[in-house]
Write a protein that holds these residues in place. Structure first.
Motif, short mmCIF file in Angstrom:
data_model
loop_
_atom_site.label_atom_id
_atom_site.label_comp_id
_atom_site.label_asym_id
_atom_site.label_seq_id
_atom_site.Cartn_x
_atom_site.Cartn_y
_atom_site.Cartn_z
N LEU A 24 0.83 -1.21 0.00
CA LEU A 24 0.00 0.00 0.00
C LEU A 24 0.87 1.26 0.00
CD1 LEU A 24 -2.74 -1.20 2.49
CD2 LEU A 24 -3.08 -0.66 0.06
N ASP A 25 1.96 1.22 0.74
CA ASP A 25 2.87 2.36 0.78
C ASP A 25 3.48 2.61 -0.59
OD1 ASP A 25 4.30 4.42 2.24
OD2 ASP A 25 6.07 3.13 2.12
N ASP A 26 3.83 1.55 -1.31
CA ASP A 26 4.37 1.70 -2.67
C ASP A 26 3.34 2.33 -3.60
OD1 ASP A 26 6.77 0.59 -1.83
OD2 ASP A 26 6.35 -1.41 -2.67
N GLU A 27 2.08 1.90 -3.48
CA GLU A 27 1.01 2.49 -4.28
C GLU A 27 0.86 3.98 -3.96
OE1 GLU A 27 -2.84 0.52 -4.24
OE2 GLU A 27 -1.83 -1.41 -3.96
N LEU A 28 0.90 4.29 -2.68
CA LEU A 28 0.76 5.67 -2.24
C LEU A 28 1.88 6.54 -2.81
CD1 LEU A 28 -1.05 7.40 -0.29
CD2 LEU A 28 0.71 7.02 1.43
N LEU A 29 3.09 6.03 -2.77
CA LEU A 29 4.24 6.77 -3.30
C LEU A 29 4.08 7.02 -4.80
CD1 LEU A 29 6.97 8.01 -2.64
CD2 LEU A 29 8.00 5.76 -3.02
N ALA A 30 3.65 6.01 -5.55
CA ALA A 30 3.44 6.17 -6.99
C ALA A 30 2.36 7.20 -7.28
CB ALA A 30 3.08 4.82 -7.62
N GLU A 31 1.29 7.19 -6.52
CA GLU A 31 0.21 8.16 -6.72
C GLU A 31 0.67 9.58 -6.38
OE1 GLU A 31 -3.23 4.85 -5.88
OE2 GLU A 31 -2.53 6.11 -4.23
N MET A 32 1.50 9.69 -5.37
CA MET A 32 2.01 11.01 -5.02
C MET A 32 2.92 11.53 -6.13
SD MET A 32 2.70 10.74 -0.99
CE MET A 32 3.23 12.42 -0.95
N GLU A 33 3.78 10.66 -6.64
CA GLU A 33 4.71 11.07 -7.69
C GLU A 33 3.99 11.48 -8.96
OE1 GLU A 33 7.42 7.76 -7.92
OE2 GLU A 33 8.61 8.51 -6.23
N GLU A 73 -6.12 10.61 8.00
CA GLU A 73 -6.80 10.50 6.70
C GLU A 73 -7.07 11.84 6.03
OE1 GLU A 73 -9.77 7.48 5.96
OE2 GLU A 73 -9.39 6.73 7.99
N ASP A 74 -7.10 12.91 6.79
CA ASP A 74 -7.37 14.22 6.22
C ASP A 74 -6.13 14.93 5.70
OD1 ASP A 74 -10.07 13.92 6.88
OD2 ASP A 74 -9.78 14.79 8.86
N ALA A 75 -4.98 14.28 5.80
CA ALA A 75 -3.73 14.92 5.38
C ALA A 75 -3.74 15.15 3.87
CB ALA A 75 -2.55 14.04 5.76
N ALA A 76 -3.24 16.31 3.49
CA ALA A 76 -3.14 16.65 2.07
C ALA A 76 -1.91 16.00 1.46
CB ALA A 76 -3.06 18.17 1.91
N LEU A 77 -1.95 15.81 0.16
CA LEU A 77 -0.84 15.21 -0.56
C LEU A 77 0.48 15.92 -0.26
CD1 LEU A 77 -1.04 13.76 -4.06
CD2 LEU A 77 0.85 15.25 -3.53
N GLU A 78 0.47 17.24 -0.27
CA GLU A 78 1.70 18.00 -0.01
C GLU A 78 2.22 17.79 1.41
OE1 GLU A 78 3.64 19.49 -2.19
OE2 GLU A 78 2.22 18.84 -3.72
N GLU A 79 1.31 17.68 2.38
CA GLU A 79 1.73 17.43 3.77
C GLU A 79 2.44 16.09 3.88
OE1 GLU A 79 -1.21 18.60 7.05
OE2 GLU A 79 -2.46 18.29 5.27
N VAL A 80 1.87 15.08 3.23
CA VAL A 80 2.44 13.74 3.30
C VAL A 80 3.76 13.69 2.54
CG1 VAL A 80 2.06 11.31 2.73
CG2 VAL A 80 0.18 12.69 3.62
N LEU A 89 6.41 6.17 3.24
CA LEU A 89 6.11 6.40 4.65
C LEU A 89 6.63 5.27 5.52
CD1 LEU A 89 2.43 7.68 4.38
CD2 LEU A 89 4.41 9.01 5.11
N ILE A 90 6.66 4.06 4.95
CA ILE A 90 7.07 2.87 5.68
C ILE A 90 8.42 2.41 5.14
CG2 ILE A 90 6.49 0.49 6.28
CD1 ILE A 90 3.53 1.28 5.88
N PRO A 91 9.46 2.42 5.95
CA PRO A 91 10.78 1.98 5.47
C PRO A 91 10.76 0.50 5.11
CG PRO A 91 10.92 2.97 7.67
CD PRO A 91 9.47 2.86 7.33
N GLY A 92 11.53 0.16 4.10
CA GLY A 92 11.69 -1.26 3.77
C GLY A 92 11.21 -1.66 2.47
#
Length: 92
Positions: A24-33, A73-80, A89-92
Motif C-alpha cells: 500500500l505504501d508503494d502504491e501511495l508513493l506512486a500516486e504522489m509522484e 486521513e485528512d492529510a493533504a498530498l503536499e503534507e504527506v 512512509l514505511i521503510p523497507g
C-alpha cells in the motif's frame, strides 16, 4: 512495531504484516509522484485502515516510543510528501 497515526493514537503491528503495508505504501508513493490526488486519498485511507485492522491499539495513557508515524486521513498530498523518505512512509 509501534505505529502512531497522527491525531488517533498508537497501534502495535506485528512485523509479519509489513509486507501488506509496504504494498500500500508503494502504491501511495506512486500516486504522489504522479499527482493522483484521488488515488492518493483512497490509498492513504486503505493504508490506515490496514494498520487499524492488523494492529492492536495501545491504551491512550501508554507512552511507548513510536517507530513509525503515519498521517491522518485528512492529510493533504503536499503534507504527506514532506513526511516521506526515499522508501515512502514505511521503510523497507
Amino acid at each position: 512495531m509501534i505505529v502512531r497515526i497522527m491525531g488517533e493514537g498508537q497501534v502495535k503491528v506485528a512485523d509479519s504484516h509489513f509486507i501488506e503495508l509496504n504494498k500500500l505504501d508503494d502504491e501511495l508513493l506512486a500516486e504522489m509522484e504522479s499527482g493522483d490526488t484521488d488515488g492518493f486519498k483512497r490509498t492513504l485511507s486503505a493504508l490506515l485502515e490496514a494498520v487499524r485492522r492488523l494492529g492492536e491499539p495501545l491504551p491512550d495513557d501508554s507512552l511507548e516510543p513510536s517507530e513509525l508515524i503515519l498521517p491522518n486521513e485528512d492529510a493533504a498530498l503536499e503534507e504527506v510528501r514532506e513526511m516521506l523518505s526515499d522508501d515512502g512512509l514505511i521503510p523497507g
